[in-house]
Design an enzyme around this catalytic site. Structure first.
Site, PDB file in Angstrom:
ATOM      1  N   LYS A 194       0.860  -1.191   0.000  1.00 55.65           N
ATOM      2  CA  LYS A 194       0.000   0.000   0.000  1.00 55.65           C
ATOM      3  C   LYS A 194       0.889   1.232   0.000  1.00 55.65           C
ATOM      4  O   LYS A 194       1.802   1.353   0.826  1.00 55.65           O
ATOM      5  CB  LYS A 194      -0.900   0.015   1.251  1.00 55.65           C
ATOM      6  CG  LYS A 194      -1.927   1.158   1.234  1.00 55.65           C
ATOM      7  CD  LYS A 194      -3.133   0.746   0.433  1.00 55.65           C
ATOM      8  CE  LYS A 194      -4.085   1.919   0.192  1.00 55.65           C
ATOM      9  NZ  LYS A 194      -3.606   2.829  -0.876  1.00 55.65           N
ATOM     10  N   GLN A 218       7.165   4.110   3.992  1.00 49.45           N
ATOM     11  CA  GLN A 218       5.771   3.643   4.011  1.00 49.45           C
ATOM     12  C   GLN A 218       5.622   2.341   4.793  1.00 49.45           C
ATOM     13  O   GLN A 218       4.590   2.104   5.416  1.00 49.45           O
ATOM     14  CB  GLN A 218       5.284   3.449   2.579  1.00 49.45           C
ATOM     15  CG  GLN A 218       3.769   3.428   2.419  1.00 49.45           C
ATOM     16  CD  GLN A 218       3.135   4.794   2.511  1.00 49.45           C
ATOM     17  OE1 GLN A 218       3.655   5.758   1.970  1.00 49.45           O
ATOM     18  NE2 GLN A 218       2.010   4.891   3.189  1.00 49.45           N
ATOM     19  N   LYS A 247       5.403   3.439   8.468  1.00 45.94           N
ATOM     20  CA  LYS A 247       4.209   4.262   8.644  1.00 45.94           C
ATOM     21  C   LYS A 247       2.953   3.382   8.666  1.00 45.94           C
ATOM     22  O   LYS A 247       2.096   3.517   9.543  1.00 45.94           O
ATOM     23  CB  LYS A 247       4.099   5.282   7.508  1.00 45.94           C
ATOM     24  CG  LYS A 247       2.892   6.203   7.590  1.00 45.94           C
ATOM     25  CD  LYS A 247       2.698   7.019   6.319  1.00 45.94           C
ATOM     26  CE  LYS A 247       3.912   7.833   5.978  1.00 45.94           C
ATOM     27  NZ  LYS A 247       3.672   8.700   4.793  1.00 45.94           N
ATOM     28  N   LYS A 292       5.587   2.163  -2.952  1.00 44.60           N
ATOM     29  CA  LYS A 292       5.460   3.502  -3.515  1.00 44.60           C
ATOM     30  C   LYS A 292       5.746   3.409  -5.003  1.00 44.60           C
ATOM     31  O   LYS A 292       6.409   2.472  -5.462  1.00 44.60           O
ATOM     32  CB  LYS A 292       6.445   4.474  -2.850  1.00 44.60           C
ATOM     33  CG  LYS A 292       5.964   5.908  -2.823  1.00 44.60           C
ATOM     34  CD  LYS A 292       4.877   6.158  -1.790  1.00 44.60           C
ATOM     35  CE  LYS A 292       4.452   7.623  -1.770  1.00 44.60           C
ATOM     36  NZ  LYS A 292       3.478   7.888  -0.704  1.00 44.60           N
ATOM     37  N   GLY A 314      -3.008   8.065  -4.330  1.00 36.95           N
ATOM     38  CA  GLY A 314      -2.453   9.288  -4.871  1.00 36.95           C
ATOM     39  C   GLY A 314      -1.309   9.816  -4.016  1.00 36.95           C
ATOM     40  O   GLY A 314      -1.049   9.353  -2.914  1.00 36.95           O
ATOM     41  N   ASP A 315      -0.606  10.779  -4.559  1.00 31.21           N
ATOM     42  CA  ASP A 315       0.468  11.484  -3.868  1.00 31.21           C
ATOM     43  C   ASP A 315       0.638  12.796  -4.618  1.00 31.21           C
ATOM     44  O   ASP A 315      -0.298  13.239  -5.307  1.00 31.21           O
ATOM     45  CB  ASP A 315       1.755  10.644  -3.861  1.00 31.21           C
ATOM     46  CG  ASP A 315       2.815  11.161  -2.889  1.00 31.21           C
ATOM     47  OD1 ASP A 315       2.671  10.905  -1.683  1.00 31.21           O
ATOM     48  OD2 ASP A 315       3.768  11.819  -3.331  1.00 31.21           O
ATOM     49  N   THR A 365      -4.866  13.403   5.338  1.00 32.26           N
ATOM     50  CA  THR A 365      -3.473  13.604   5.752  1.00 32.26           C
ATOM     51  C   THR A 365      -3.328  14.899   6.541  1.00 32.26           C
ATOM     52  O   THR A 365      -2.665  14.941   7.584  1.00 32.26           O
ATOM     53  CB  THR A 365      -2.523  13.597   4.542  1.00 32.26           C
ATOM     54  OG1 THR A 365      -2.751  12.423   3.766  1.00 32.26           O
ATOM     55  CG2 THR A 365      -1.080  13.636   4.992  1.00 32.26           C
ATOM     56  N   ASN A 407      -3.054  19.158  -1.106  1.00 29.15           N
ATOM     57  CA  ASN A 407      -4.066  18.619  -0.186  1.00 29.15           C
ATOM     58  C   ASN A 407      -3.614  18.661   1.266  1.00 29.15           C
ATOM     59  O   ASN A 407      -4.375  19.039   2.158  1.00 29.15           O
ATOM     60  CB  ASN A 407      -4.400  17.167  -0.557  1.00 29.15           C
ATOM     61  CG  ASN A 407      -5.498  17.075  -1.595  1.00 29.15           C
ATOM     62  OD1 ASN A 407      -6.110  18.071  -1.966  1.00 29.15           O
ATOM     63  ND2 ASN A 407      -5.743  15.870  -2.062  1.00 29.15           N
ATOM     64  N   SER A 457      -7.110   5.642   3.474  1.00 33.22           N
ATOM     65  CA  SER A 457      -7.071   4.760   2.310  1.00 33.22           C
ATOM     66  C   SER A 457      -7.465   3.342   2.696  1.00 33.22           C
ATOM     67  O   SER A 457      -8.212   2.669   1.982  1.00 33.22           O
ATOM     68  CB  SER A 457      -5.669   4.752   1.690  1.00 33.22           C
ATOM     69  OG  SER A 457      -5.417   5.923   0.957  1.00 33.22           O
TER      70      SER A 457
END
Length: 453
Positions: free
Chosen positions: A92, A113, A116, A128, A167-168, A211, A242, A385
């Site tokens: 993820k 990630q 996290k 990622k 998304g990022d 976020t 965002n 997510s």
């Protein structure tokens, strides 16, 4: 071999095998050295070769993306997906479309990630991906054609129980829509293979806000621990995507005053507080530069990046109680940290991934500034997510309030876990060490349970 010598050996291997990937090396250096108390206490991680295994991605996918621009010319970009670790769940992590994207950036983001995602308490691994494609200045049709070409190359490697991208930077609801549409066309499957989808076709309420909201919730937990709150605090926020926009929104809701935002061209300082409606109109609707904000609000000060040719950012020259670096990696350096300390900043809370340089982080720690590390403070996005994945799997739809309540509780759990782990290892309040040790221990123990895979 001593623990420190072992860490140096692993880092040397990373540097020699991954030349030029300085962001990945930086992330690995920070994580591994913070693990020393755990590694000295538990020899299993050495016996099972965990450091060597956890710093190498399980799979690295690099591909060519050919697409056609509006003039009929064929363009080529690089595409990446680094599936770093699946010990606790399917991969993820987001997709980033930005001209600075390269393999080192993607590996650093994927490595971060892993820990996290483990901190959230949810069953998701770390990955990622992205491309050096730049959506800025492209037409909607060009972006659509690029996304379709990108997904045509990526789709064999993803799936709702295999790898679920999100998304990022540079990948918002528009791009997710084009990516999902192409995946559905190729596979003939309507499944939760992407998160960040539009609410009309499987997305989650509060995903866009998550976020930024989560970052503010994490900061509030830190402040509450020391008898403080966000009420009445002046806050500097960098970025205008965002994360930054919804950090600003939630800060107002919590009684704070956010006075800054920034983009790649410059910084806005609005002493009376950022006008959220203007910011959303400029960045979410019209996709304009923040120069326009200063034209709309003559009492705001706009400073172009050219004013600071040494690489510093004007945001951190503004006096504030709390700093929220929410733009990109290594945006807050040692000189910035000194400015923040001189102005009495009590907390730096990372909304972006690794936005604070190692020297700046060390200086802030020496000066007693509280610090919310990105892998904990900005985990709200991946948290929501996963909540989107849960809704997709059960064909359910939760209200904005329901998702926000769950988000707030998970951010509290993340803080408690990081803080309690810092106490366990005699570094009370060091949330960097607490977060790294907690996330690592969960993933490493799962790797040991699963054998030599």
């Amino acid at each position: 071999m001593s623990v420190e010598a072992h860490i140096k050996k692993v880092l040397h291997t990373i540097e020699s095998q991954s030349p030029g990937q300085k962001e990945f090396y930086q992330a690995a250096h920070e994580v591994l050295y913070s693990l020393m108390p755990l590694l000295k206490e538990d020899e299993r991680y050495d016996y099972f070769n965990i450091l060597e295994r956890i710093t190498v991605p399980e799979r690295t996918i690099i591909f060519k993306v050919n697409w056609v621009d509006d003039h009929g010319r064929i363009k080529t970009n690089f595409g990446y997906r680094v599936q770093f670790n699946s010990a606790i769940g399917p991969y993820k992590g987001g997709l980033r479309f930005h001209p600075t994207v390269n393999l080192g950036i993607v590996k650093f983001l994927g490595f971060e990630q892993v820990f996290k995602n483990a901190l959230t308490g949810l069953q998701i691994g770390g990955a990622k991906g992205g491309s050096n494609f730049d959506p800025k200045g492209k037409s909607d049709n060009e972006i659509m054609r690029f996304c379709q070409a990108f997904m045509t190359e990526l789709y064999p490697y993803i799936g709702e129980t295999q790898d679920i991208p999100a998304g990022d930077i540079g990948v918002g609801p528009r791009e997710i829509g084009y990516l999902f549409g192409q995946y559905k066309k190729i596979t003939r499957q309507f499944e939760g293979v992407l998160t960040g989808k539009d609410i009309k076709w499987g997305g989650s309420n509060a995903r866009k806000e998550a976020t930024g909201y989560g970052s503010v919730y994490f900061a509030e937990n830190i402040l509450n621990k020391y008898g403080e709150s966000l009420e009445g605090k002046r806050c500097c926020v960098s970025g205008s995507g965002n994360v930054a926009i919804y950090t600003i929104e939630k800060l107002y809701e919590m009684g704070a005053t956010p006075v800054s935002c920034s983009d790649s061209k410059g910084t806005i300082y609005h002493e009376n507080g950022i006008d959220l409606n203007s910011l959303k109109a400029i960045k979410e609707i019209n996709y304009q530069s923040l120069e326009v904000y200063a034209q709309v609000h003559p009492d705001a000060v706009y400073t172009p990046v050219s004013h600071y040719p040494d690489g510093r950012h004007m945001v951190w020259d503004i006096p504030c109680d709390i700093a929220f670096p929410s733009a990109t990696q290594n945006e807050l350096n040692l000189e910035d940290a000194k400015k923040l300390v001189d102005h009495g900043c009590m907390l730096v809370n990372e909304g972006a991934n690794m936005p604070t340089t190692p020297k700046a982080m060390e200086y802030l720690k020496e000066k007693g500034v509280w610090f919310g590390p990105g892998k904990a403070a900005n985990a709200g996005g991946v948290t929501t997510s996963q909540l989107e994945m849960s809704q997709n799997a059960s064909m359910a739809k939760w209200s904005f309030e329901e998702v926000d309540i769950k988000l707030r509780q998970i951010m509290r759990n993340i803080f408690d876990t990081a803080y309690e782990t810092s106490v366990e290892f005699d570094c009370e309040g060091d949330l960097v060490s607490g977060a790294n040790i907690s996330g690592f221990r969960k993933v490493a123990d799962s790797m040991i349970d699963q054998g030599s895979v």
